[in-house]
Design a protein around this motif. Structure first.
Motif, PDB file in Angstrom:
ATOM      1  N   GLY A   1       0.807  -1.226   0.000  1.00 61.42           N
ATOM      2  CA  GLY A   1       0.000   0.000   0.000  1.00 61.42           C
ATOM      3  C   GLY A   1       0.831   1.262   0.000  1.00 61.42           C
ATOM      4  O   GLY A   1       0.620   2.164  -0.820  1.00 61.42           O
ATOM      5  N   LEU A   2       1.795   1.342   0.907  1.00 64.80           N
ATOM      6  CA  LEU A   2       2.636   2.536   0.951  1.00 64.80           C
ATOM      7  C   LEU A   2       3.536   2.631  -0.275  1.00 64.80           C
ATOM      8  O   LEU A   2       3.772   3.724  -0.794  1.00 64.80           O
ATOM      9  CB  LEU A   2       3.486   2.563   2.229  1.00 64.80           C
ATOM     10  CG  LEU A   2       2.784   2.999   3.494  1.00 64.80           C
ATOM     11  CD1 LEU A   2       3.755   3.038   4.670  1.00 64.80           C
ATOM     12  CD2 LEU A   2       2.127   4.357   3.321  1.00 64.80           C
ATOM     13  N   GLY A   3       4.026   1.486  -0.738  1.00 64.46           N
ATOM     14  CA  GLY A   3       4.833   1.489  -1.958  1.00 64.46           C
ATOM     15  C   GLY A   3       4.038   2.018  -3.132  1.00 64.46           C
ATOM     16  O   GLY A   3       4.529   2.846  -3.912  1.00 64.46           O
ATOM     17  N   THR A   4       2.800   1.578  -3.256  1.00 60.24           N
ATOM     18  CA  THR A   4       1.928   2.049  -4.327  1.00 60.24           C
ATOM     19  C   THR A   4       1.666   3.550  -4.199  1.00 60.24           C
ATOM     20  O   THR A   4       1.754   4.298  -5.180  1.00 60.24           O
ATOM     21  CB  THR A   4       0.593   1.283  -4.311  1.00 60.24           C
ATOM     22  OG1 THR A   4       0.861  -0.106  -4.508  1.00 60.24           O
ATOM     23  CG2 THR A   4      -0.359   1.786  -5.377  1.00 60.24           C
ATOM     24  N   ALA A   5       1.367   3.992  -2.990  1.00 55.29           N
ATOM     25  CA  ALA A   5       1.094   5.418  -2.774  1.00 55.29           C
ATOM     26  C   ALA A   5       2.331   6.263  -3.084  1.00 55.29           C
ATOM     27  O   ALA A   5       2.231   7.287  -3.773  1.00 55.29           O
ATOM     28  CB  ALA A   5       0.646   5.647  -1.330  1.00 55.29           C
ATOM     29  N   LEU A   6       3.484   5.821  -2.610  1.00 51.49           N
ATOM     30  CA  LEU A   6       4.705   6.597  -2.832  1.00 51.49           C
ATOM     31  C   LEU A   6       5.116   6.632  -4.300  1.00 51.49           C
ATOM     32  O   LEU A   6       5.534   7.677  -4.809  1.00 51.49           O
ATOM     33  CB  LEU A   6       5.842   6.060  -1.961  1.00 51.49           C
ATOM     34  CG  LEU A   6       5.689   6.322  -0.466  1.00 51.49           C
ATOM     35  CD1 LEU A   6       6.755   5.569   0.319  1.00 51.49           C
ATOM     36  CD2 LEU A   6       5.748   7.815  -0.175  1.00 51.49           C
TER      37      LEU A   6
ATOM     38  N   PRO B   1      -0.334  12.517 -14.902  1.00 49.40           N
ATOM     39  CA  PRO B   1      -1.498  13.321 -14.506  1.00 49.40           C
ATOM     40  C   PRO B   1      -1.999  12.958 -13.110  1.00 49.40           C
ATOM     41  O   PRO B   1      -2.010  11.788 -12.724  1.00 49.40           O
ATOM     42  CB  PRO B   1      -2.556  12.977 -15.566  1.00 49.40           C
ATOM     43  CG  PRO B   1      -2.113  11.690 -16.165  1.00 49.40           C
ATOM     44  CD  PRO B   1      -0.620  11.637 -16.030  1.00 49.40           C
ATOM     45  N   ALA B   2      -2.382  13.992 -12.371  1.00 50.89           N
ATOM     46  CA  ALA B   2      -2.938  13.812 -11.027  1.00 50.89           C
ATOM     47  C   ALA B   2      -4.440  14.036 -11.112  1.00 50.89           C
ATOM     48  O   ALA B   2      -4.944  15.095 -10.751  1.00 50.89           O
ATOM     49  CB  ALA B   2      -2.288  14.780 -10.049  1.00 50.89           C
ATOM     50  N   THR B   3      -5.147  13.030 -11.590  1.00 50.03           N
ATOM     51  CA  THR B   3      -6.598  13.149 -11.758  1.00 50.03           C
ATOM     52  C   THR B   3      -7.306  13.049 -10.411  1.00 50.03           C
ATOM     53  O   THR B   3      -6.741  12.556  -9.429  1.00 50.03           O
ATOM     54  CB  THR B   3      -7.114  12.044 -12.690  1.00 50.03           C
ATOM     55  OG1 THR B   3      -6.891  10.774 -12.055  1.00 50.03           O
ATOM     56  CG2 THR B   3      -6.421  12.079 -14.039  1.00 50.03           C
ATOM     57  N   ALA B   4      -8.536  13.498 -10.384  1.00 50.54           N
ATOM     58  CA  ALA B   4      -9.329  13.426  -9.156  1.00 50.54           C
ATOM     59  C   ALA B   4      -9.491  11.974  -8.706  1.00 50.54           C
ATOM     60  O   ALA B   4      -9.344  11.662  -7.519  1.00 50.54           O
ATOM     61  CB  ALA B   4     -10.693  14.076  -9.362  1.00 50.54           C
TER      62      ALA B   4
ATOM     63  N   MET C   1      -6.323  10.741  -7.086  1.00 48.33           N
ATOM     64  CA  MET C   1      -6.122  11.296  -5.739  1.00 48.33           C
ATOM     65  C   MET C   1      -7.062  10.634  -4.720  1.00 48.33           C
ATOM     66  O   MET C   1      -6.645  10.314  -3.606  1.00 48.33           O
ATOM     67  CB  MET C   1      -6.337  12.818  -5.742  1.00 48.33           C
ATOM     68  CG  MET C   1      -5.298  13.586  -6.537  1.00 48.33           C
ATOM     69  SD  MET C   1      -3.618  13.351  -5.904  1.00 48.33           S
ATOM     70  CE  MET C   1      -2.977  12.192  -7.068  1.00 48.33           C
ATOM     71  N   ILE C   2      -8.304  10.424  -5.106  1.00 52.41           N
ATOM     72  CA  ILE C   2      -9.259   9.750  -4.215  1.00 52.41           C
ATOM     73  C   ILE C   2      -8.792   8.323  -3.936  1.00 52.41           C
ATOM     74  O   ILE C   2      -8.814   7.862  -2.786  1.00 52.41           O
ATOM     75  CB  ILE C   2     -10.685   9.762  -4.818  1.00 52.41           C
ATOM     76  CG1 ILE C   2     -11.230  11.193  -4.825  1.00 52.41           C
ATOM     77  CG2 ILE C   2     -11.617   8.821  -4.061  1.00 52.41           C
ATOM     78  CD1 ILE C   2     -12.484  11.381  -5.661  1.00 52.41           C
ATOM     79  N   SER C   3      -8.345   7.639  -4.955  1.00 52.48           N
ATOM     80  CA  SER C   3      -7.849   6.267  -4.794  1.00 52.48           C
ATOM     81  C   SER C   3      -6.625   6.228  -3.899  1.00 52.48           C
ATOM     82  O   SER C   3      -6.466   5.312  -3.087  1.00 52.48           O
ATOM     83  CB  SER C   3      -7.529   5.657  -6.163  1.00 52.48           C
ATOM     84  OG  SER C   3      -8.678   5.620  -6.959  1.00 52.48           O
ATOM     85  N   LEU C   4      -5.756   7.213  -4.030  1.00 48.96           N
ATOM     86  CA  LEU C   4      -4.568   7.305  -3.183  1.00 48.96           C
ATOM     87  C   LEU C   4      -4.958   7.476  -1.714  1.00 48.96           C
ATOM     88  O   LEU C   4      -4.389   6.835  -0.831  1.00 48.96           O
ATOM     89  CB  LEU C   4      -3.704   8.476  -3.654  1.00 48.96           C
ATOM     90  CG  LEU C   4      -2.312   8.612  -3.097  1.00 48.96           C
ATOM     91  CD1 LEU C   4      -1.488   7.365  -3.357  1.00 48.96           C
ATOM     92  CD2 LEU C   4      -1.629   9.828  -3.705  1.00 48.96           C
ATOM     93  N   ILE C   5      -5.960   8.303  -1.464  1.00 46.59           N
ATOM     94  CA  ILE C   5      -6.452   8.491  -0.092  1.00 46.59           C
ATOM     95  C   ILE C   5      -7.024   7.184   0.454  1.00 46.59           C
ATOM     96  O   ILE C   5      -6.794   6.828   1.614  1.00 46.59           O
ATOM     97  CB  ILE C   5      -7.496   9.628  -0.045  1.00 46.59           C
ATOM     98  CG1 ILE C   5      -6.799  10.963  -0.299  1.00 46.59           C
ATOM     99  CG2 ILE C   5      -8.248   9.639   1.280  1.00 46.59           C
ATOM    100  CD1 ILE C   5      -7.744  12.115  -0.577  1.00 46.59           C
ATOM    101  N   VAL C   6      -7.736   6.438  -0.378  1.00 48.35           N
ATOM    102  CA  VAL C   6      -8.298   5.147   0.051  1.00 48.35           C
ATOM    103  C   VAL C   6      -7.177   4.168   0.402  1.00 48.35           C
ATOM    104  O   VAL C   6      -7.234   3.471   1.426  1.00 48.35           O
ATOM    105  CB  VAL C   6      -9.237   4.565  -1.034  1.00 48.35           C
ATOM    106  CG1 VAL C   6      -9.621   3.135  -0.726  1.00 48.35           C
ATOM    107  CG2 VAL C   6     -10.470   5.436  -1.188  1.00 48.35           C
ATOM    108  N   VAL C   7      -6.131   4.125  -0.422  1.00 41.98           N
ATOM    109  CA  VAL C   7      -4.988   3.230  -0.151  1.00 41.98           C
ATOM    110  C   VAL C   7      -4.335   3.615   1.170  1.00 41.98           C
ATOM    111  O   VAL C   7      -4.071   2.750   2.025  1.00 41.98           O
ATOM    112  CB  VAL C   7      -3.963   3.273  -1.312  1.00 41.98           C
ATOM    113  CG1 VAL C   7      -2.663   2.594  -0.913  1.00 41.98           C
ATOM    114  CG2 VAL C   7      -4.538   2.621  -2.554  1.00 41.98           C
ATOM    115  N   ILE C   8      -4.069   4.892   1.368  1.00 41.77           N
ATOM    116  CA  ILE C   8      -3.412   5.351   2.603  1.00 41.77           C
ATOM    117  C   ILE C   8      -4.296   5.068   3.815  1.00 41.77           C
ATOM    118  O   ILE C   8      -3.801   4.618   4.856  1.00 41.77           O
ATOM    119  CB  ILE C   8      -3.050   6.844   2.497  1.00 41.77           C
ATOM    120  CG1 ILE C   8      -1.940   7.019   1.454  1.00 41.77           C
ATOM    121  CG2 ILE C   8      -2.616   7.406   3.842  1.00 41.77           C
ATOM    122  CD1 ILE C   8      -1.669   8.452   1.050  1.00 41.77           C
TER     123      ILE C   8
END
Length: 109
Positions: free
Chosen positions: A66-71, A83-86, A89-96
């Motif tokens: 999870g952290l590897g994916t987020a980083l 691109p930093a799509t919405a 970003m939402i998916s990144l928050i869910v992973v974290i």
């Protein structure tokens, strides 16, 4: 007493470095990043193995993935100008959020 979570965080950092080198190697056409892929992943697996001495494998692997994916997502956005799509970003928050939940689940008896 060794803090196994520090080892896990170091393992994650080296895994992210290895993955970044995959991109930089341009399909194994650049020597230094190509070699560093294997160096960074070897260090990452070594540290991850040590971390497993004190962390349940299910929790450690989920945090690592999870952290590897987020980083690496953050590296892709900031360094490789992805691109930093919405939705990203939402998916990144869910992973974290999931990683935090797994870490907290390790503390609950």
């Amino acid at each position: 007493m060794m803090n196994y979570y520090y080892l896990l965080l170091l393992a994650i950092a080296f895994e992210v470095c290895g993955t970044t080198c995959m991109k930089l190697s341009e399909g194994f056409t650049k020597l230094l990043p190509s070699v560093l892929i294997f160096v960074f992943y070897a260090i990452s697996f070594f540290l991850f193995t040590l971390a497993l001495k004190g962390i349940d494998v299910s929790v450690a692997y989920a945090i690592w993935a999870g952290l590897g994916t987020a980083l690496i997502t953050i590296v892709g956005i900031l360094w490789f100008r992805e691109p930093a799509t919405a939705l990203k970003m939402i998916s990144l928050i869910v992973v974290i959020t999931g990683v935090i939940g797994l870490h907290l689940s390790d503390k609950v008896t």
